[in-house]
Design a protein around this motif. Structure first.
Motif, PDB file in Angstrom:
ATOM      1  N   PHE A  54       1.183  -1.162   0.108  1.00 24.66           N
ATOM      2  CA  PHE A  54      -0.109  -0.242   0.012  1.00 24.66           C
ATOM      3  C   PHE A  54       0.720   1.627  -0.244  1.00 24.66           C
ATOM      4  CE2 PHE A  54      -2.273   2.828   2.031  1.00 24.66           C
ATOM      5  CZ  PHE A  54      -3.234   3.741   1.333  1.00 24.66           C
ATOM      6  N   LEU A  55       2.124   1.120   1.086  1.00 25.75           N
ATOM      7  CA  LEU A  55       2.975   2.816   0.955  1.00 25.75           C
ATOM      8  C   LEU A  55       3.816   2.651  -0.279  1.00 25.75           C
ATOM      9  CD1 LEU A  55       3.508   2.364   5.227  1.00 25.75           C
ATOM     10  CD2 LEU A  55       2.146   3.722   3.550  1.00 25.75           C
ATOM     11  N   LYS A  56       4.399   1.750  -0.688  1.00 25.80           N
ATOM     12  CA  LYS A  56       4.365   1.429  -2.225  1.00 25.80           C
ATOM     13  C   LYS A  56       3.991   2.276  -3.798  1.00 25.80           C
ATOM     14  CE  LYS A  56       4.632  -1.902  -4.455  1.00 25.80           C
ATOM     15  NZ  LYS A  56       3.809  -2.579  -6.135  1.00 25.80           N
ATOM     16  N   ASN A  57       3.021   2.135  -3.731  1.00 29.12           N
ATOM     17  CA  ASN A  57       1.706   2.117  -4.529  1.00 29.12           C
ATOM     18  C   ASN A  57       1.805   3.559  -4.025  1.00 29.12           C
ATOM     19  OD1 ASN A  57       1.547  -0.218  -5.426  1.00 29.12           O
ATOM     20  ND2 ASN A  57      -0.213   0.204  -5.011  1.00 29.12           N
ATOM     21  N   LEU A  58       1.366   4.367  -2.965  1.00 33.04           N
ATOM     22  CA  LEU A  58       0.683   5.536  -2.368  1.00 33.04           C
ATOM     23  C   LEU A  58       2.431   6.249  -3.284  1.00 33.04           C
ATOM     24  CD1 LEU A  58      -0.236   5.676   0.940  1.00 33.04           C
ATOM     25  CD2 LEU A  58      -0.906   5.927  -1.347  1.00 33.04           C
ATOM     26  N   ILE A  59       3.854   6.063  -2.652  1.00 31.02           N
ATOM     27  CA  ILE A  59       5.061   6.346  -3.565  1.00 31.02           C
ATOM     28  C   ILE A  59       5.054   6.581  -5.064  1.00 31.02           C
ATOM     29  CG2 ILE A  59       7.311   6.987  -3.482  1.00 31.02           C
ATOM     30  CD1 ILE A  59       7.253   4.787  -0.524  1.00 31.02           C
ATOM     31  N   ILE A  60       4.572   5.560  -5.414  1.00 28.00           N
ATOM     32  CA  ILE A  60       4.665   5.651  -6.616  1.00 28.00           C
ATOM     33  C   ILE A  60       3.296   6.656  -7.414  1.00 28.00           C
ATOM     34  CG2 ILE A  60       4.104   4.630  -9.081  1.00 28.00           C
ATOM     35  CD1 ILE A  60       5.380   1.736  -7.826  1.00 28.00           C
ATOM     36  N   LEU A  61       2.481   6.768  -6.870  1.00 26.46           N
ATOM     37  CA  LEU A  61       0.706   7.718  -7.403  1.00 26.46           C
ATOM     38  C   LEU A  61       1.555   9.084  -6.829  1.00 26.46           C
ATOM     39  CD1 LEU A  61      -2.235   8.087  -7.336  1.00 26.46           C
ATOM     40  CD2 LEU A  61      -2.138   8.356  -4.682  1.00 26.46           C
ATOM     41  N   GLY A  62       2.372   9.705  -6.154  1.00 30.62           N
ATOM     42  CA  GLY A  62       3.211  10.864  -5.687  1.00 30.62           C
ATOM     43  C   GLY A  62       3.995  11.080  -6.948  1.00 30.62           C
ATOM     44  N   GLY A  63       4.465  10.214  -7.099  1.00 27.45           N
ATOM     45  CA  GLY A  63       5.610  10.006  -8.535  1.00 27.45           C
ATOM     46  C   GLY A  63       4.697  10.136  -9.510  1.00 27.45           C
ATOM     47  N   ALA A  64       3.708  10.179  -9.861  1.00 26.88           N
ATOM     48  CA  ALA A  64       2.427  10.641 -10.721  1.00 26.88           C
ATOM     49  C   ALA A  64       2.115  11.899 -10.514  1.00 26.88           C
ATOM     50  CB  ALA A  64       1.800   8.467 -11.110  1.00 26.88           C
ATOM     51  N   PHE A  65       1.332  11.980  -9.417  1.00 28.52           N
ATOM     52  CA  PHE A  65       1.094  13.393  -9.158  1.00 28.52           C
ATOM     53  C   PHE A  65       1.807  14.200  -9.566  1.00 28.52           C
ATOM     54  CE2 PHE A  65      -2.663  11.574  -6.440  1.00 28.52           C
ATOM     55  CZ  PHE A  65      -3.486  11.950  -7.343  1.00 28.52           C
ATOM     56  N   TYR A  66       3.467  13.756  -9.891  1.00 31.65           N
ATOM     57  CA  TYR A  66       3.895  15.252  -9.782  1.00 31.65           C
ATOM     58  C   TYR A  66       4.293  14.861 -11.651  1.00 31.65           C
ATOM     59  CZ  TYR A  66       8.818  17.277 -10.596  1.00 31.65           C
ATOM     60  OH  TYR A  66       9.536  18.250 -11.084  1.00 31.65           O
ATOM     61  N   PHE A  67       4.011  14.165 -11.749  1.00 35.71           N
ATOM     62  CA  PHE A  67       4.257  14.256 -13.584  1.00 35.71           C
ATOM     63  C   PHE A  67       3.353  14.922 -14.231  1.00 35.71           C
ATOM     64  CE2 PHE A  67       7.469  11.162 -13.332  1.00 35.71           C
ATOM     65  CZ  PHE A  67       8.012  11.322 -14.168  1.00 35.71           C
ATOM     66  N   LEU A  68       1.712  14.670 -13.542  1.00 34.32           N
ATOM     67  CA  LEU A  68       0.504  15.016 -14.063  1.00 34.32           C
ATOM     68  C   LEU A  68       0.921  16.680 -13.792  1.00 34.32           C
ATOM     69  CD1 LEU A  68      -2.060  15.241 -14.927  1.00 34.32           C
ATOM     70  CD2 LEU A  68      -2.898  14.360 -12.682  1.00 34.32           C
ATOM     71  N   ALA A  69       1.134  17.090 -12.682  1.00 34.02           N
ATOM     72  CA  ALA A  69       1.496  18.405 -12.763  1.00 34.02           C
ATOM     73  C   ALA A  69       2.246  19.188 -13.589  1.00 34.02           C
ATOM     74  CB  ALA A  69       0.808  18.791 -10.962  1.00 34.02           C
ATOM     75  N   ASN A  70       3.327  18.161 -13.152  1.00 36.04           N
ATOM     76  CA  ASN A  70       4.356  19.143 -14.250  1.00 36.04           C
ATOM     77  C   ASN A  70       4.653  19.371 -14.979  1.00 36.04           C
ATOM     78  OD1 ASN A  70       5.332  21.095 -11.730  1.00 36.04           O
ATOM     79  ND2 ASN A  70       5.384  18.822 -10.628  1.00 36.04           N
ATOM     80  N   GLU A  71       3.907  19.123 -16.367  1.00 37.19           N
ATOM     81  CA  GLU A  71       4.110  18.204 -17.663  1.00 37.19           C
ATOM     82  C   GLU A  71       3.014  19.601 -18.091  1.00 37.19           C
ATOM     83  OE1 GLU A  71       6.773  16.496 -17.833  1.00 37.19           O
ATOM     84  OE2 GLU A  71       6.055  14.889 -18.935  1.00 37.19           O
ATOM     85  N   ASN A  72       3.613  20.242 -19.196  1.00 40.38           N
ATOM     86  CA  ASN A  72       2.901  20.789 -20.433  1.00 40.38           C
ATOM     87  C   ASN A  72       2.574  19.490 -21.748  1.00 40.38           C
ATOM     88  OD1 ASN A  72       3.467  22.666 -19.184  1.00 40.38           O
ATOM     89  ND2 ASN A  72       5.005  23.285 -19.147  1.00 40.38           N
ATOM     90  N   GLU A  73       1.651  20.146 -21.775  1.00 43.73           N
ATOM     91  CA  GLU A  73       1.330  19.129 -23.522  1.00 43.73           C
ATOM     92  C   GLU A  73       2.190  19.621 -24.815  1.00 43.73           C
ATOM     93  OE1 GLU A  73      -0.565  17.049 -24.626  1.00 43.73           O
ATOM     94  OE2 GLU A  73      -1.546  16.474 -22.444  1.00 43.73           O
ATOM     95  N   ASP A  74       2.662  18.601 -25.475  1.00 42.25           N
ATOM     96  CA  ASP A  74       3.626  19.375 -26.668  1.00 42.25           C
ATOM     97  C   ASP A  74       2.962  20.552 -27.735  1.00 42.25           C
ATOM     98  OD1 ASP A  74       4.032  16.052 -27.787  1.00 42.25           O
ATOM     99  OD2 ASP A  74       5.121  17.201 -26.197  1.00 42.25           O
TER     100      ASP A  74
END
Length: 188
Positions: A168-188
């Motif tokens: 569960f905690l491992k998945n939360l870490i990965i979810l946090g990384g995915a949220f980072y990419f979602l929030a900090n990416e700009n479309e092409d």
């Protein structure tokens, strides 16, 4: 009033930088070039280089320097692990379906392959720097849906609780990384 004088060491026009100041006789450090202006107002177009964005400005992981940067390697490692997790689900599809069924997932024969495909798409998209909103969005959706359903350590017996809590905690870490990419990416 005379028009402002702009000196620019770099031609090109991809992004616009507006500067308003009383004291513009100093260097302006924009995206990737430095210019000077004497006047009260100017709008200046500066060229954006591929090194301004961690992924090379929207190209497939940019040039070699971008791919070997810390952010490029981080992107490749993060996305590759997600893609590996999805391939692992496909490799043992019957086992994954059986586990999902034991956890009460409705229609596991349909949802497990679909969600594994979603994770594969998201992982490869992140690793390659493509689909910059859709790929991390798929990963976020996958972890938000899967984590509490499959790793409900609070409902486990003592001998299984610790292992499920770690997952569960491992998945939360990965979810946090995915949220980072979602929030900090700009479309092409």
């Amino acid at each position: 009033m005379l028009p402002p004088t702009i000196t620019d060491e770099d031609d090109g026009a991809d992004s616009t930088v507006e500067v308003v100041s009383d004291s513009l006789e100093k260097p302006y450090e924009g995206s990737s070039s430095i210019g000077r202006c004497d006047g009260d107002y100017f709008a200046w177009k500066s060229r954006r280089k591929s090194t301004d964005a961690p992924d090379g400005g929207g190209r497939l992981m940019g040039n070699l320097t971008d791919r070997l940067s810390a952010s490029g390697l981080g992107r490749a490692l993060f996305g590759s692990v997600l893609a590996f997790m999805a391939f692992d689900n496909f490799r043992d599809l019957e086992g994954s379906i059986g586990y999902a069924d034991s956890k009460g997932v409705p229609e596991p024969e349909t949802l497990v392959p679909f969600s594994s495909g979603m994770l594969l798409f998201g992982g490869l998209g992140i690793a390659l720097g493509r689909f910059k909103r859709l790929a991390p969005g798929a990963v976020v959706s996958w972890f938000v849906a899967v984590t509490p359903q499959m790793h409900d350590f609070w409902n486990m017996e003592d001998d299984q609780r610790e292992g499920q809590q770690i997952h569960f905690l491992k998945n939360l870490i990965i979810l946090g990384g995915a949220f980072y990419f979602l929030a900090n990416e700009n479309e092409d």
